[in-house]
Design a protein around this motif. Structure first.
Motif, PDB file in Angstrom:
ATOM      1  N   GLY A   1       0.773  -1.190  -0.012  1.00 47.07           N
ATOM      2  CA  GLY A   1      -0.005   0.147   0.217  1.00 47.07           C
ATOM      3  C   GLY A   1       0.692   1.254  -0.205  1.00 47.07           C
ATOM      4  O   GLY A   1       0.493   2.060   0.932  1.00 47.07           O
ATOM      5  N   ILE A   2       1.717   1.553  -0.816  1.00 52.19           N
ATOM      6  CA  ILE A   2       2.540   2.687  -1.084  1.00 52.19           C
ATOM      7  C   ILE A   2       2.599   2.731  -2.482  1.00 52.19           C
ATOM      8  O   ILE A   2       3.180   2.052  -3.185  1.00 52.19           O
ATOM      9  N   THR A   3       2.349   3.988  -3.257  1.00 52.95           N
ATOM     10  CA  THR A   3       2.243   4.098  -4.354  1.00 52.95           C
ATOM     11  C   THR A   3       2.680   5.583  -4.856  1.00 52.95           C
ATOM     12  O   THR A   3       2.429   6.601  -3.958  1.00 52.95           O
ATOM     13  N   ALA A   4       3.379   5.769  -5.980  1.00 52.84           N
ATOM     14  CA  ALA A   4       3.873   7.215  -6.363  1.00 52.84           C
ATOM     15  C   ALA A   4       2.574   7.731  -7.322  1.00 52.84           C
ATOM     16  O   ALA A   4       2.522   7.174  -8.445  1.00 52.84           O
ATOM     17  N   ILE A   5       2.077   8.817  -7.072  1.00 51.71           N
ATOM     18  CA  ILE A   5       1.065   9.305  -7.519  1.00 51.71           C
ATOM     19  C   ILE A   5       1.548  10.074  -8.922  1.00 51.71           C
ATOM     20  O   ILE A   5       1.110  10.107 -10.097  1.00 51.71           O
ATOM     21  N   ASP A   6       2.611  10.633  -8.550  1.00 55.66           N
ATOM     22  CA  ASP A   6       3.514  11.213  -9.862  1.00 55.66           C
ATOM     23  C   ASP A   6       4.797  11.593  -8.878  1.00 55.66           C
ATOM     24  O   ASP A   6       5.169  10.981  -7.765  1.00 55.66           O
ATOM     25  N   GLU A   7       5.919  11.891  -9.606  1.00 52.91           N
ATOM     26  CA  GLU A   7       7.102  12.445  -9.154  1.00 52.91           C
ATOM     27  C   GLU A   7       7.035  12.819  -7.664  1.00 52.91           C
ATOM     28  O   GLU A   7       8.117  12.629  -7.203  1.00 52.91           O
ATOM     29  N   ASN A   8       6.287  13.679  -7.556  1.00 55.64           N
ATOM     30  CA  ASN A   8       6.292  14.461  -6.288  1.00 55.64           C
ATOM     31  C   ASN A   8       5.174  14.321  -5.296  1.00 55.64           C
ATOM     32  O   ASN A   8       5.104  15.064  -4.119  1.00 55.64           O
ATOM     33  N   THR A   9       4.544  12.984  -5.450  1.00 54.32           N
ATOM     34  CA  THR A   9       3.440  12.899  -4.560  1.00 54.32           C
ATOM     35  C   THR A   9       3.241  11.397  -4.193  1.00 54.32           C
ATOM     36  O   THR A   9       3.420  10.582  -5.145  1.00 54.32           O
TER      37      THR A   9
END
Length: 534
Positions: free
Chosen positions: A149-157
């Motif tokens: 349960g850990i994801t990168a929504i975009d480079e900064n999120t």
């Protein structure tokens, strides 16, 4: 000791010779042993984490005031928010760079956690991230680590989803560092083992690591907050033993050191030369017992060993009443719902002492259950301990077990790396070490004995204990948490007697007067990131 102290005092003027050196913002500190590895996914010893705190910048930062007030500060995450039930947290990253100038992104945090929560890599710290959704199932091999349960929504999120509500996840995030896949894979079996095999995101980077001698850190000019880092260099000298460390403090070779014995504490105080930082630590000292060993597979044997420890005497005679007797494993400073946990949960080991009565008679009952007869003098117990131990507790434990239980005791002194290896492979009978929970929550102590623990293996598992700890962690009700943590601690210390805590550490840190702005990460853990020479 007095002669040694006099010699050191005569060297005091040498500190003046270093004044020009000090104006260059170059300082040194002591480290009690060689770090095992500077890789956050594999480290488990305190010496590694001391250095990692300076070369890694985590999602958030922790700072603790002298009155024990803990504050969560931005790290690489500049801001964050959560949903209404605290099961989804979103961290917004600032523009930050690695020490080689490459951008730090959300994917670097995802990669870091997936290295830790990975059944194959078997990180010793994995259990401390079990709040992340599917982490436990992944460690059991029931789910693929890509479902974490850990994801990168975009480079900064960065988004973290939890198994249950966590109101202080921003505090837990202070233990989440980024890692670089390209660098780790360049050194697949040795990342973090030498200066040239480390990439840094923190205030400092590793210039030189002379094993068993020193680790020299220099300012990371690419650190996001480099403008507020005044020090050019911070060197950790590997100094084994209190006398040697205090000697270097007195002659000006190092700028900060901990004193452990009342003789040194009183002498340093009497000089009025140093700034002192002191208080009750979150670290607890304890004896651990290997339940895969025939003798210590018996609970009466373990209970007798714990009951034979005179905790008041230990703190008086060994630690000059500096340390406080431990009648529980969760530290004296730990809180639950902003209340002192020990005041709420009581002192379970006092119940053990009452139940056992005569430790020797109890021990003999255990021998009989094992078919070992009734003569303790025919039993030999081996105590494993690390070579950098300086408290003399090994000698006390040998004497106590011999006199109280009537057994033979041999001391098994080994290098710290061997100590860790034999602990994990269960090649010992009993040993002793210490643990600091760090986060102000009982689970940070009781998690240590959940299934899969690789920090202090004892061969013990208890389904009821596991259920109690997990129930407490998943509940948002302080009353439910207290009930379950309290019962779990009784199982751990009284009924099954997996370990025998004996002392709560305090800390006395002495600082050269010209070293300013020394802060604390957690109580007793000094923070030099933004310190400077005046």
């Amino acid at each position: 000791m007095l002669c040694y102290f006099a010699v050191l005092l005569s060297c005091g003027n040498s500190a003046n010779k270093k004044s020009a050196h000090k104006k260059e913002q170059v300082i040194a500190a002591s480290l009690g042993a060689e770090p095992s590895i500077l890789d956050a996914a594999k480290a488990s010893d305190r010496y590694s984490f001391v250095v990692l705190d300076y070369i890694n910048e985590n999602l958030t930062n922790i700072e603790t005031a002298d009155d024990a007030t803990l504050t969560v500060l931005p790290g690489i995450a500049e801001t964050w928010e959560h949903n209404s039930d605290y099961t989804e947290w979103v961290f917004h990253l600032r523009q930050a760079l690695w020490s080689d100038g490459k951008k730090i992104t959300a994917d670097h945090f995802v990669y870091s956690i997936k290295r830790i929560i990975n059944k194959e890599s078997a990180s010793p710290m994995a259990m401390y991230y079990d709040y992340i959704k599917n982490a436990d199932a992944i460690l059991k091999g029931e789910k693929d680590y890509t479902e974490l349960g850990i994801t990168a929504i975009d480079e900064n999120t960065l988004k973290i989803t939890t198994e249950y509500p966590i109101k202080n996840l921003d505090e837990f995030a202070a233990k989440i560092p980024p890692q670089r896949k390209d660098i780790v894979e360049k050194f697949p079996d040795s990342y973090g083992s030498d200066a040239e095999k480390i990439i840094c995101s923190g205030a400092f980077k590793v210039k030189e690591w002379i094993h068993n001698s020193k680790i020299e850190l220099i300012k990371n000019e690419n650190f996001w907050n480099a403008k507020n880092v005044k020090l050019k260099s911070l060197t950790f000298k590997i100094i084994r033993g209190e006398n040697a460390a205090i000697g270097e403090l007195l002659n000006g070779s190092i700028d900060i050191a901990r004193a452990y014995t009342i003789s040194w504490i009183d002498k340093l105080k009497s000089q009025n030369r140093f700034t002192e930082i002191s208080g009750v630590d979150s670290r607890v000292r304890y004896v651990f017992m290997n339940q895969k060993d025939k003798l210590f597979s018996n609970r009466k044997i373990r209970q007798a060993v714990s009951a034979s420890l005179n905790r008041d005497e230990i703190c008086k005679d060994l630690f000059d009443n500096i340390y406080k007797p431990a009648y529980g494993f969760v530290a004296l400073s730990t809180k639950l719902d902003n209340q002192n946990y020990r005041s709420l949960a009581g002192e379970p080991i006092k119940k053990l002492l009452e139940n056992v009565g005569d430790p020797k008679a109890h021990f003999i009952k255990g021998m009989q259950e094992l078919g070992l007869g009734t003569d303790p003098s025919q039993v030999t117990i081996s105590i494993m301990f690390p070579s950098n131990e300086s408290s003399k507790f090994d000698e006390y434990l040998q004497s106590s077990l011999t006199q109280t239980l009537g057994v033979n005791v041999v001391l098994d002194k080994v290098e710290s790396t061997v100590f860790k290896k034999r602990n994990r492979s269960l090649e010992y009978q009993i040993g002793f070490k210490s643990w600091a929970g760090g986060v102000e929550n009982p689970s940070r102590y009781l998690d240590l004995f959940l299934p899969g623990n690789r920090i202090v293996p004892t061969g013990w598992e208890n389904d009821e204990y596991t259920r109690l700890v997990l129930t407490a962690k998943k509940s948002a009700d302080p009353a439910v948490q207290l009930e379950n943590y309290k019962r779990a601690e009784e199982l751990l210390l009284v009924e099954d007697c997996c370990i025998a805590p004996y002392a709560n550490q305090t800390y006395n840190i002495f600082v050269q007067p010209n070293l300013k702005n020394v802060r604390q990460f957690y109580l007793g853990t000094y923070n030099l990131k933004y310190a400077y020479i005046e």
